[in-house]
Design a protein around this motif. Structure first.
Motif, PDB file in Angstrom:
ATOM      1  N   ASN A  76      47.056  40.381  42.631  1.00 20.67           N
ATOM      2  CA  ASN A  76      47.236  39.538  43.816  1.00 20.67           C
ATOM      3  C   ASN A  76      48.216  40.154  44.814  1.00 20.67           C
ATOM      4  O   ASN A  76      49.166  39.516  45.243  1.00 20.67           O
ATOM      5  CB  ASN A  76      47.744  38.153  43.392  1.00 20.67           C
ATOM      6  N   GLY A  77      48.020  41.396  45.141  1.00 21.05           N
ATOM      7  CA  GLY A  77      48.874  42.027  46.143  1.00 21.05           C
ATOM      8  C   GLY A  77      50.179  42.516  45.564  1.00 21.05           C
ATOM      9  O   GLY A  77      50.371  43.705  45.325  1.00 21.05           O
ATOM     10  N   THR A  78      51.112  41.569  45.342  1.00 16.62           N
ATOM     11  CA  THR A  78      52.419  41.932  44.771  1.00 16.62           C
ATOM     12  C   THR A  78      52.647  41.245  43.428  1.00 16.62           C
ATOM     13  O   THR A  78      53.780  41.183  42.943  1.00 16.62           O
ATOM     14  CB  THR A  78      53.546  41.544  45.742  1.00 16.62           C
ATOM     15  N   SER A 108      43.871  43.453  44.165  1.00 18.49           N
ATOM     16  CA  SER A 108      44.615  44.570  44.740  1.00 18.49           C
ATOM     17  C   SER A 108      46.092  44.512  44.367  1.00 18.49           C
ATOM     18  O   SER A 108      46.652  43.442  44.137  1.00 18.49           O
ATOM     19  CB  SER A 108      44.473  44.569  46.261  1.00 18.49           C
ATOM     20  N   ASP A 110      49.531  46.113  46.194  1.00 19.11           N
ATOM     21  CA  ASP A 110      49.908  46.764  47.450  1.00 19.11           C
ATOM     22  C   ASP A 110      50.848  47.945  47.246  1.00 19.11           C
ATOM     23  O   ASP A 110      50.701  48.977  47.901  1.00 19.11           O
ATOM     24  CB  ASP A 110      50.557  45.739  48.386  1.00 19.11           C
TER      25      ASP A 110
END
Length: 706
Positions: A76-78, A108, A110
């Motif tokens: 979830n990104g981070t 994903s 980041d």
């Protein structure tokens, strides 16, 4: 150049005379290749050879991961979501897998990293089900410790992996990981999904052990190497687009002769590399696949004559030391000990050699289109061509090796220097390659190894079968030893200038079968040896003949021996054919036309008309020398070449005798003195400068070789 003595087992097997490939290629659709099935016996032999190089396990092939009780990981990104029962730790932007099993990733990250640091002896499988993972200061995927790692690409998914241009290491003395995907364990990539890898720091995908790929649509952009495996790189299938600042595909183990190899059984490859396209530290084995390779920026638009060219027999000065930047390798495909190819489709455009081995090369099939700034195919030791379609469209020297054997195939070579060059080995021209005090300083073991190797290698070009066409600006076929031809068809066009010859050999040229036609200049004219088993005819014209001017040779019954239109201007032509025999009569004609189909300038039987008869003659010896006045004597048909002045009656041909400038008027005594000087130079008893000075005393200007 020092030779790599470490030879892979399969090199010796492929070099065996009993191994004959019957593999042919079909059409190329874009960059994909389909090759016809080889003879079953040969296919079995090849399978055994591949199995010696690489062993695939069940987990190397893609299987349905849903049946393996996988652990789902949502990125979830981070952050990342996963079951608390899974062996996963996520802290400080690092997701760490601590045990074997199957882990399915989607979503994903980041600026995070996935690390495999397994504490058991099980395979860790990472299933990429549509992910984008970026790390700014290290590898995006780092296999630090595992029995084995597998990356599976799910069908119809797109996956992106990238790293940063600068890494932060826990210990400043560390230099790894150094790739966007980096593994200290064996690494396999399988599946059919897409994987885009960007290695901003150094390499794209790298393994410290074995790297195997059995499928996938893989795109790699790397600052240095694209795909790298220390012990092995093996590919069974897949589509690859690689852009690398260094090597496209590379193996690196230089400590174990049984490792450091590359085995490619299929796949479609589009490789653009700053250095070598494919580079194996030891052996490179290719059985199939389609390869489009541009290495080092590709071949130059114009290939200048080699700076090291000198007159035959001249001793060259030691090479000047160069910097590391000047010696970077920019070859198409390269191996440290052996290259063996039985199939595939190759389009290679390289700044340096298109195909290069520090040891042996065996080409037993495949379709080749090679353009290079140096050699088309080069072997430091033995080069064997058994089958295939080989076209060297641009080169300095087309085919080069210390020992060359042509057992089949269709070969078409264009070269600014020598077309085919047998460059060295243990049988060398007199005065060349003597041992110096410095080279004699070796250990007893090294001396024994070198002696053993030298005894096995003789400087020899052997042509047994196949169709060979050469277009050369230097020597057409050049052997620093001997030439033996037992069959096949060989056509040589060129050179047009008199300092080189269509045929150049230092030992003997013995023709026992096949057809040999060589047309070019007359200054360094050589024909078959006088004791050659098959008869031959050599015709020298008083003036240069325009390219395309037909020469026609027929017997007394009107049967066609040869009807040939050279592709370049020529002043001499040699024809050796099984249809020529001693104590028979023939007619030689020039000009005219033929209504028959022609291949590489050689017309089918019949249809010749309109030419001018030059002379009728009888063959009374194995080599018959002719000019427009009739049968004459050879000026020099033996070792080392030389002026053909003795082959003429009256005034030497336009352009001067023996390669001298136009207008040179040379009597018999001067000719003999000139030949004596040339022989001393070829024997190494005088230098090129001394030869030039002695020639000047005779009133002859000897051109300097650039």
């Amino acid at each position: 150049m020092a030779k790599n003595k470490r030879m892979f087992k399969l090199a010796a097997t492929l070099l065996s005379a009993s191994l004959l490939f019957a593999c042919s290629n079909e059409t190329i659709d874009n960059q994909a290749s389909e090759t016809a099935t080889a003879d079953p016996v040969i296919a079995e032999e090849m399978t055994a050879l591949v199995n010696e190089a690489v062993v695939y396990g069940e987990d190397d092939e893609y299987t349905d991961w849903e049946d393996e009780s996988p652990f789902e990981v949502e990125l979830n990104g981070t952050d990342a979501d996963f079951a608390s029962t899974s062996a996963i730790i996520y802290e400080d932007n690092v997701l760490t897998i601590k045990a074997g099993g199957t882990y399915v990733f989607s979503g994903s990250l980041d600026d995070d990293q996935i690390v495999v640091d397994s504490e058991d002896k099980k395979t860790v499988r990472l299933v990429l089900n549509g992910v984008e993972i970026n790390s700014s200061d290290s590898s995006a995927i780092y296999v630090k410790d595992a029995e084995k790692a597998v990356i599976s690409l799910v069908e119809d998914t797109e996956n992106s992996i990238s790293d940063g241009s600068e890494y932060v290491f826990e210990d400043s003395s560390e230099d790894e990981p150094d790739a966007a995907i980096f593994s200290k364990a064996d690494l396999t990539i399988n599946g059919s999904g897409k994987l885009a890898v960007t290695g901003n720091y150094n390499d794209g995908i790298a393994s410290k052990d074995e790297l195997k790929i059995t499928g996938g649509d893989i795109q790699v952009t790397a600052a240095d190497d694209g795909l790298k495996g220390r012990d092995l790189v093996a590919v069974k299938a897949g589509t690859f687009a690689i852009k690398a600042g260094g090597d496209g595909i590379k193996s690196t183990n230089d400590e174990d002769a049984t490792k450091g190899s590359i085995a490619l059984e299929g796949g479609t490859f589009d490789i653009t590399s700053g250095n070598d396209g494919i580079q194996a530290e030891t052996s490179l084995l290719i059985t199939d696949g389609a390869y489009t390779i541009a290495a080092g920026g590709g071949s130059p638009e114009t290939i200048e004559a080699a700076a090291g060219d000198v007159m035959p027999g001249t001793l060259q000065e030691a090479p000047v030391e160069t910097t590391e930047e000047e010696t970077e390798s920019t070859k198409g495909i390269k191996a440290g000990s052996a290259i063996e190819v039985s199939g595939g489709v190759f389009a290679i455009d390289s700044l340096d050699d298109a195909v290069h081995s520090n040891g042996d090369v065996v080409i037993a099939g495949g379709q080749w289109d090679l353009a290079t700034g140096d050699d088309g195919v080069h072997a430091d030791a033995s080069l064997v061509i058994k089958d295939g379609l080989l076209a060297v469209t641009k080169s300095n020297e087309g085919i080069e090796g210390d020992q060359i054997t042509i057992d089949g195939g269709t070969i078409d070579v264009t070269a600014t220097d020598d077309g085919i060059n047998v460059s060295g080995g243990t049988s060398m021209a007199p005065g060349m390659g003597q041992e110096t005090e410095e080279t004699a300083e070796t250990t007893e073991t090294e001396t024994e190894t070198e002696t053993e190797t030298e005894q096995e290698l003789v400087t020899l070009l052997t042509i047994n079968e196949g169709a060979v066409t050469v277009d050369a600006s230097g020597d057409g076929i050049d052997s620093n030893g001997s030439i033996e031809m037992t069959g096949g068809m060989v056509i040589v066009n060129g050179p047009t200038e008199n300092m080189n010859g269509s045929l150049d050999y230092d030992g003997d040229l013995n023709v026992t079968g096949g057809t040999l036609i060589a047309a070019g200049s007359s200054g360094m004219l050589q024909a078959a040896s006088e004791d050659s088993d098959q008869a031959s005819v050599v015709m020298t014209f008083p003036e240069t003949q325009a390219a395309g001017t037909i020469v026609h040779l027929q017997d007394s019954e009107g049967n066609n021996i040869a009807t040939f239109a050279p592709a370049k201007d020529y002043q001499a032509i040699m024809i050796s054919s099984p249809d020529l025999s001693v104590d028979s009569s023939y007619t030689f004609s020039s000009g005219g036309t033929s209504a028959e189909e022609q291949t590489n300038g050689l017309y089918a039987d019949g249809g010749y008309e309109g030419g001018t008869k030059i002379l009728d003659f009888a063959i009374t010896e194995q080599v018959t020398w002719l000019n427009e006045s009739g049968v004459t004597e050879a000026g020099s048909s033996g070792a080392g070449g030389g002026p053909a002045g003795g082959g003429f009656s009256g005034t030497p041909p336009e352009g001067g005798a023996g390669g001298m400038p136009p207008g040179t008027d040379m009597d018999e005594e001067t000719m003999e003195k000139m030949q004596a000087i040339r022989e001393q130079q070829m024997n190494g008893t005088i230098t090129e400068e001394e030869a030039r000075e002695q020639m000047a005393e005779l009133g002859i200007e000897m051109p300097e070789r650039q």
